[in-house]
Scaffold this motif. Sequence first.
Motif, short mmCIF file in Angstrom:
data_model
loop_
_atom_site.label_atom_id
_atom_site.label_comp_id
_atom_site.label_asym_id
_atom_site.label_seq_id
_atom_site.Cartn_x
_atom_site.Cartn_y
_atom_site.Cartn_z
N GLU A 178 19.40 15.14 -2.66
CA GLU A 178 18.19 15.08 -1.85
C GLU A 178 17.58 13.69 -1.96
O GLU A 178 17.51 13.13 -3.06
N TYR A 179 17.12 13.15 -0.82
CA TYR A 179 16.57 11.80 -0.81
C TYR A 179 15.07 11.82 -1.06
O TYR A 179 14.33 12.57 -0.44
N ASN A 180 14.60 10.98 -1.99
CA ASN A 180 13.18 10.81 -2.28
C ASN A 180 12.76 9.46 -1.70
O ASN A 180 13.11 8.41 -2.25
N SER A 181 12.04 9.48 -0.57
CA SER A 181 11.70 8.23 0.11
C SER A 181 10.71 7.37 -0.67
O SER A 181 10.65 6.17 -0.48
N PHE A 182 9.93 7.97 -1.56
CA PHE A 182 8.97 7.19 -2.33
C PHE A 182 9.63 6.41 -3.45
O PHE A 182 9.29 5.28 -3.72
N LYS A 183 10.59 7.03 -4.12
CA LYS A 183 11.31 6.36 -5.21
C LYS A 183 12.56 5.68 -4.70
O LYS A 183 13.22 4.95 -5.44
N HIS A 184 12.89 5.90 -3.45
CA HIS A 184 14.06 5.32 -2.80
C HIS A 184 15.33 5.64 -3.59
O HIS A 184 16.09 4.75 -3.98
N MET A 185 15.50 6.94 -3.87
CA MET A 185 16.68 7.36 -4.62
C MET A 185 17.10 8.76 -4.19
O MET A 185 16.32 9.50 -3.61
N PHE A 186 18.36 9.07 -4.48
CA PHE A 186 18.90 10.40 -4.26
C PHE A 186 18.88 11.15 -5.58
O PHE A 186 19.19 10.59 -6.63
N THR A 187 18.51 12.44 -5.54
CA THR A 187 18.49 13.27 -6.74
C THR A 187 19.29 14.54 -6.47
O THR A 187 19.12 15.18 -5.43
N CYS A 188 20.14 14.87 -7.43
CA CYS A 188 20.96 16.08 -7.32
C CYS A 188 20.12 17.29 -7.72
O CYS A 188 19.51 17.30 -8.79
N ASN A 189 20.07 18.28 -6.86
CA ASN A 189 19.31 19.50 -7.16
C ASN A 189 20.01 20.38 -8.20
O ASN A 189 19.39 21.23 -8.81
N TYR A 190 21.29 20.16 -8.40
CA TYR A 190 22.05 20.98 -9.34
C TYR A 190 22.01 20.41 -10.77
O TYR A 190 21.58 21.08 -11.70
N CYS A 191 22.42 19.15 -10.95
CA CYS A 191 22.49 18.59 -12.30
C CYS A 191 21.38 17.57 -12.59
O CYS A 191 21.32 17.02 -13.68
N ARG A 192 20.51 17.31 -11.60
CA ARG A 192 19.35 16.41 -11.73
C ARG A 192 19.74 14.94 -11.90
O ARG A 192 18.92 14.11 -12.29
N SER B 286 0.85 -1.19 0.00
CA SER B 286 0.00 0.00 0.00
C SER B 286 0.88 1.24 0.00
O SER B 286 2.01 1.22 0.49
N ASN B 287 0.35 2.28 -0.58
CA ASN B 287 1.02 3.58 -0.60
C ASN B 287 -0.06 4.62 -0.36
O ASN B 287 -0.69 5.10 -1.29
N SER B 288 -0.28 4.92 0.92
CA SER B 288 -1.29 5.92 1.27
C SER B 288 -0.76 6.79 2.40
O SER B 288 0.10 6.36 3.17
N ASP B 289 -1.27 7.98 2.48
CA ASP B 289 -0.84 8.93 3.51
C ASP B 289 0.67 9.13 3.51
O ASP B 289 1.29 9.24 4.56
N ASN B 290 1.27 9.12 2.30
CA ASN B 290 2.72 9.28 2.15
C ASN B 290 3.51 8.21 2.89
O ASN B 290 4.61 8.46 3.37
N ARG B 291 2.95 7.01 2.99
CA ARG B 291 3.64 5.90 3.65
C ARG B 291 3.61 4.68 2.73
O ARG B 291 2.56 4.21 2.34
N ILE B 292 4.81 4.19 2.41
CA ILE B 292 4.92 2.98 1.62
C ILE B 292 5.01 1.81 2.59
O ILE B 292 5.90 1.78 3.45
N ARG B 293 4.07 0.88 2.45
CA ARG B 293 4.04 -0.30 3.33
C ARG B 293 3.98 -1.57 2.50
O ARG B 293 3.27 -1.64 1.51
N ILE B 294 4.74 -2.55 2.96
CA ILE B 294 4.75 -3.86 2.32
C ILE B 294 4.43 -4.89 3.39
O ILE B 294 4.99 -4.85 4.49
N LYS B 295 3.52 -5.81 3.06
CA LYS B 295 3.19 -6.90 3.98
C LYS B 295 3.89 -8.16 3.51
O LYS B 295 3.91 -8.47 2.32
N MET B 296 4.46 -8.87 4.49
CA MET B 296 5.11 -10.15 4.23
C MET B 296 4.40 -11.23 5.03
O MET B 296 4.08 -11.04 6.20
N TYR B 297 4.15 -12.34 4.37
CA TYR B 297 3.61 -13.54 5.00
C TYR B 297 4.81 -14.32 5.51
O TYR B 297 5.76 -14.54 4.77
N ALA B 298 4.80 -14.72 6.78
CA ALA B 298 5.91 -15.48 7.35
C ALA B 298 5.39 -16.68 8.12
O ALA B 298 4.51 -16.55 8.97
N SER B 299 5.92 -17.85 7.80
CA SER B 299 5.61 -19.08 8.52
C SER B 299 6.65 -19.22 9.63
O SER B 299 7.82 -19.46 9.36
#
Length: 190
Positions: free
Chosen positions: A156-170, A94-107
């Motif tokens: 700058e870190y983008n938590s949704f895309k899980h990447m760093f982006t340079c504000n100067y050269c993009r 799910s991706n709601s309220d600016n929160r990325i959540r993943i559910k894992m099934y574990a035995s």
Amino acid sequence: TNRRGILMDIYEKEKVLMEIRAEIPRFNEEELAEYTKTVLPDIHRFLCQGKSDKITKYCSEELIQKMILNKEVYKISENMDNVRVQHARIDGFSNSDNRIRIKMYASVFFFDDVDNNINNEESYDKYWNDIWIVTYELDEDIEITNKCPSCGAPMEYNSFKHMFTCNYCRNSVYDSEINWKIVDIEVDGV
């Protein structure tokens, strides 16, 4: 389960993985499954030893309190000798309220060794198997220390895309390590 049910499960899993990779392109299900197999026994062991401070980097404070208050549900006991995660797989996203959540099934398998039962009427090994649904949330507490490899400017870190982006050269660089925090664990059937 019939064959059609198995195919539907495979289809649904692929659909969920596509949704995750749209948000986190370098997501690796196997890595998160292996992490789950490693971290759940550690969390359980530290809670059994009364060392909840040792697991704050893995879990939210709310989850730690929930597990402590529901020791019987999570089989938290000083007599528990071993906990293993036999199998882990993606169970939802799910991706709601600016929160990325993943559910894992574990035995999860729990073993209570005979050594603890010598003074008990039942002097045999006890074991249980539970299904835990583990909810991970992308951890927002990530230190941004990276400099752009192209121009040297801060990234700058983008938590949704899980990447760093340079504000100067993009220029964009994906973080190689996904930082997940467990925010909930549901015991199936409880």
